[in-house]
Design an enzyme around this catalytic site. Structure first.
Site, PDB file in Angstrom:
ATOM      1  N   GLU A  99       0.812  -1.204   0.000  1.00 33.04           N
ATOM      2  CA  GLU A  99       0.000   0.000   0.000  1.00 33.04           C
ATOM      3  C   GLU A  99       0.851   1.262   0.000  1.00 33.04           C
ATOM      4  O   GLU A  99       1.965   1.278   0.515  1.00 33.04           O
ATOM      5  CB  GLU A  99      -0.897   0.019   1.242  1.00 33.04           C
ATOM      6  CG  GLU A  99      -1.679  -1.275   1.407  1.00 33.04           C
ATOM      7  CD  GLU A  99      -2.666  -1.258   2.551  1.00 33.04           C
ATOM      8  OE1 GLU A  99      -3.413  -2.235   2.679  1.00 33.04           O
ATOM      9  OE2 GLU A  99      -2.717  -0.286   3.304  1.00 33.04           O
ATOM     10  N   CYS A 112       3.294   8.369   1.538  1.00 30.53           N
ATOM     11  CA  CYS A 112       3.836   7.367   2.459  1.00 30.53           C
ATOM     12  C   CYS A 112       3.942   6.062   1.679  1.00 30.53           C
ATOM     13  O   CYS A 112       2.925   5.550   1.192  1.00 30.53           O
ATOM     14  CB  CYS A 112       2.864   7.244   3.639  1.00 30.53           C
ATOM     15  SG  CYS A 112       3.272   5.949   4.787  1.00 30.53           S
ATOM     16  N   CYS A 123       7.250  -6.033  15.316  1.00 29.88           N
ATOM     17  CA  CYS A 123       6.855  -5.126  16.398  1.00 29.88           C
ATOM     18  C   CYS A 123       5.442  -5.506  16.851  1.00 29.88           C
ATOM     19  O   CYS A 123       4.570  -5.770  16.022  1.00 29.88           O
ATOM     20  CB  CYS A 123       6.906  -3.679  15.934  1.00 29.88           C
ATOM     21  SG  CYS A 123       8.561  -3.210  15.398  1.00 29.88           S
ATOM     22  N   CYS A 346      -1.278   5.245  10.105  1.00 34.40           N
ATOM     23  CA  CYS A 346      -0.032   4.576  10.472  1.00 34.40           C
ATOM     24  C   CYS A 346      -0.290   3.222  11.083  1.00 34.40           C
ATOM     25  O   CYS A 346      -1.072   3.111  12.016  1.00 34.40           O
ATOM     26  CB  CYS A 346       0.674   5.376  11.549  1.00 34.40           C
ATOM     27  SG  CYS A 346       1.895   6.418  10.922  1.00 34.40           S
TER      28      CYS A 346
HETATM   29  N1  SAH Z   1       9.304  -0.064   9.577  1.00 34.94           N
HETATM   30  C1  SAH Z   1       9.509   1.313   9.728  1.00 34.94           C
HETATM   31  C2  SAH Z   1       8.580   2.155   8.892  1.00 34.94           C
HETATM   32  C3  SAH Z   1       7.168   1.720   8.746  1.00 34.94           C
HETATM   33  S1  SAH Z   1       6.123   1.847  10.141  1.00 34.94           S
HETATM   34  C4  SAH Z   1       9.428   1.707  11.179  1.00 34.94           C
HETATM   35  O1  SAH Z   1       9.010   0.899  11.983  1.00 34.94           O
HETATM   36  O2  SAH Z   1       9.818   2.830  11.491  1.00 34.94           O
HETATM   37  C5  SAH Z   1       5.824   3.616  10.265  1.00 34.94           C
HETATM   38  C6  SAH Z   1       5.496   4.064  11.683  1.00 34.94           C
HETATM   39  O3  SAH Z   1       4.200   3.595  12.084  1.00 34.94           O
HETATM   40  C7  SAH Z   1       6.490   3.521  12.708  1.00 34.94           C
HETATM   41  O4  SAH Z   1       6.864   4.505  13.631  1.00 34.94           O
HETATM   42  C8  SAH Z   1       5.677   2.463  13.367  1.00 34.94           C
HETATM   43  O5  SAH Z   1       6.172   2.130  14.615  1.00 34.94           O
HETATM   44  C9  SAH Z   1       4.312   3.081  13.398  1.00 34.94           C
HETATM   45  N2  SAH Z   1       3.230   2.129  13.660  1.00 34.94           N
HETATM   46  C10 SAH Z   1       3.210   0.815  13.402  1.00 34.94           C
HETATM   47  N3  SAH Z   1       2.036   0.275  13.807  1.00 34.94           N
HETATM   48  C11 SAH Z   1       1.313   1.278  14.344  1.00 34.94           C
HETATM   49  C12 SAH Z   1       0.003   1.359  14.892  1.00 34.94           C
HETATM   50  N4  SAH Z   1      -0.781   0.282  14.960  1.00 34.94           N
HETATM   51  N5  SAH Z   1      -0.433   2.560  15.307  1.00 34.94           N
HETATM   52  C13 SAH Z   1       0.343   3.654  15.209  1.00 34.94           C
HETATM   53  N6  SAH Z   1       1.580   3.642  14.674  1.00 34.94           N
HETATM   54  C14 SAH Z   1       2.062   2.468  14.245  1.00 34.94           C
HETATM   55 FE1  SF4 Z   2       8.059  -3.527  10.620  1.00 32.91          FE
HETATM   56 FE2  SF4 Z   2       7.936  -0.924  11.194  1.00 32.91          FE
HETATM   57 FE3  SF4 Z   2       5.819  -2.537  11.623  1.00 32.91          FE
HETATM   58 FE4  SF4 Z   2       7.989  -2.768  13.160  1.00 32.91          FE
HETATM   59  S1  SF4 Z   2       6.612  -0.976  13.024  1.00 32.91           S
HETATM   60  S2  SF4 Z   2       6.846  -4.484  12.239  1.00 32.91           S
HETATM   61  S3  SF4 Z   2       9.594  -2.367  11.697  1.00 32.91           S
HETATM   62  S4  SF4 Z   2       6.713  -2.029   9.652  1.00 32.91           S
END
Ligand code: SAH
Ligand code: SF4
Length: 371
Positions: A99, A112, A123, A346
């Site tokens: 996406e 994005c 994570c 996000c």
């Molecule tokens: N993998 C990279 C970039 C993609 S995620 C990273 O982790 O930085 C982009 C952002 O969205 C990151 O800061 C991530 O921690 C955050 N994110 C992931 N899941 C989320 C959620 N459920 N709610 C809010 N932010 C989230």
């Molecule tokens: Fe991957 Fe970023 Fe999601 Fe962590 S927050 S699982 S690094 S996409």
């Protein structure tokens, strides 16, 4: 005897950085400046058909059509949110989907984009992470998302292209796809392509320290770091890559990165998880880590997704947390959620991924043999 029906693997020119494209033309016996011309056609004019590239000779156009192509990711859907946010789903083969999301704001348009099909970093609060990892996107597939957005959206009022900023905050961990990330960045920065400045491109990472160090040297665009916790015990749990690269090492790499960019700020993302990392003590610990450093904090209200046990911190808790950081001299903002109604916020970018990593063995994920 040559088999006239032989299928030639065509070279995909999109996502190819200028130096490689120049070599490609040199190998064809052409002048290197053809690379600049072709890049302008592809990125600045949105033309992908060699036949329409009228400042190339007819002969070159025909030869190009035989050996090269401009192969873009296929957009399989487009959703428009009531707040102007647009989300595209791109097919990444075998029924899988990644996406990209466009967020229009006053004075800029941020795209994005995704860097991988899924993500292996696991994570605990992330919808992409929960789906597992399938594969890296190619540089063509990364740049192709920007190409697609620029060619589907109207120009801005001042006649410039819609996408003024690019953030790698979609699906995937960009620094785990370093090999394709750097050429993609080079293309986005190139004056014969979109000519975005380094400060208008942000790579967001969960903290792969060696690659932060490499990026500082190779292509030091703006950096965002997903910190999410102020101590290793909690970060080990919610951002598992911390077990390999703990907070102290991560921050050291960040300050070195910032120093190489004339101390331009590093953004630290911090997802607000109710009762997990949102206490005043957490804010105080965070302030100790970042005080006096070229750092700003971006608080992200947690975006729930099906199957998660986490909840978003209440509004008042987020405000108190932000105020506490500010009172300690830390620049802190809260990200406004956009595109909620189309699951474009996000961490809600789930796409469609078939995991190629075996379910956990103890606490470690083990990769199965590549299919
Ligand atoms: N993998 C990279 C970039 C993609 S995620 C990273 O982790 O930085 C982009 C952002 O969205 C990151 O800061 C991530 O921690 C955050 N994110 C992931 N899941 C989320 C959620 N459920 N709610 C809010 N932010 C989230
Ligand atoms: Fe991957 Fe970023 Fe999601 Fe962590 S927050 S699982 S690094 S996409």
């Amino acid at each position: 005897m040559t088999d006239v029906n032989a299928v030639v693997d065509k070279t995909n020119l999109i996502g190819m950085e200028r130096s490689r494209l120049e070599q490609f033309f040199a190998d064809m016996g052409e002048k290197p400046f053809r690379a600049k011309q072709v890049m302008q056609w592809i990125y600045q004019r949105g033309v992908t058909d060699f036949d329409a590239m009228t400042d190339l000779s007819q002969g070159l156009r025909s030869r190009l059509a035989l050996v090269a192509e401009v192969n873009l990711p296929t957009a399989i859907s487009e959703h428009q949110s009531s707040d102007g946010t647009v989300k595209w789903l791109f097919s990444s083969g075998a029924g899988q989907v990644v996406e990209a999301v466009f967020i229009p704001e006053l004075g800029r348009g941020t795209l994005c984009i995704s860097s991988q099909v899924g993500c292996a970093m696991d994570c605990s609060f992330c919808a992409t992470g929960k789906q597992g990892f399938n594969r890296n996107l190619s540089a063509a597939e990364i740049v192709g998302q920007v190409w697609h957005a620029n060619n589907s959206l109207p120009l801005r009022a001042n006649g410039v292209r819609a996408v003024t900023n690019v953030v790698f905050m979609g699906m995937g961990e960009p620094l785990a796809n370093y090999r394709n990330l750097v050429p993609a960045l080079q293309v986005l920065l190139d004056d014969f392509s979109y000519g975005l400045s380094r400060r208008r491109i942000t790579v967001s990472t969960s903290g792969i320290v060696p690659h932060i160090n490499r990026l500082a040297e190779d292509c030091n665009v703006s950096l965002a770091v997903s910190l999410h916790a102020a101590n290793d015990t909690l970060r080990d749990e919610i951002v598992p890559v911390n077990r390999m690269h703990p907070i102290a090492n991560l921050l050291e790499a960040c300050w070195n990165y910032a120093a190489l960019r004339a101390n331009r700020f590093i953004t630290f993302e911090y997802v607000m998880l109710d009762g997990i990392n949102d206490s005043i003590k957490d804010a105080d610990d965070l302030a100790v880590l970042l005080r006096g450093r070229p750092a700003k904090i971006n608080l992200i209200p947690f975006n729930p997704f099906p199957g998660t046990d986490y909840q978003r911190s209440p509004e008042a808790v987020i405000t108190a947390f932000q105020n506490r950081l500010r009172s300690k001299g830390i620049v802190a903002t809260t990200r406004r959620t956009r595109g909620d109604d189309i699951d474009a916020a996000c961490g809600q970018l789930a796409g469609k991924v078939s995991d190629r990593i075996r379910v956990r063995l103890g606490d470690k994920k083990t990769r199965v043999a590549r299919a």
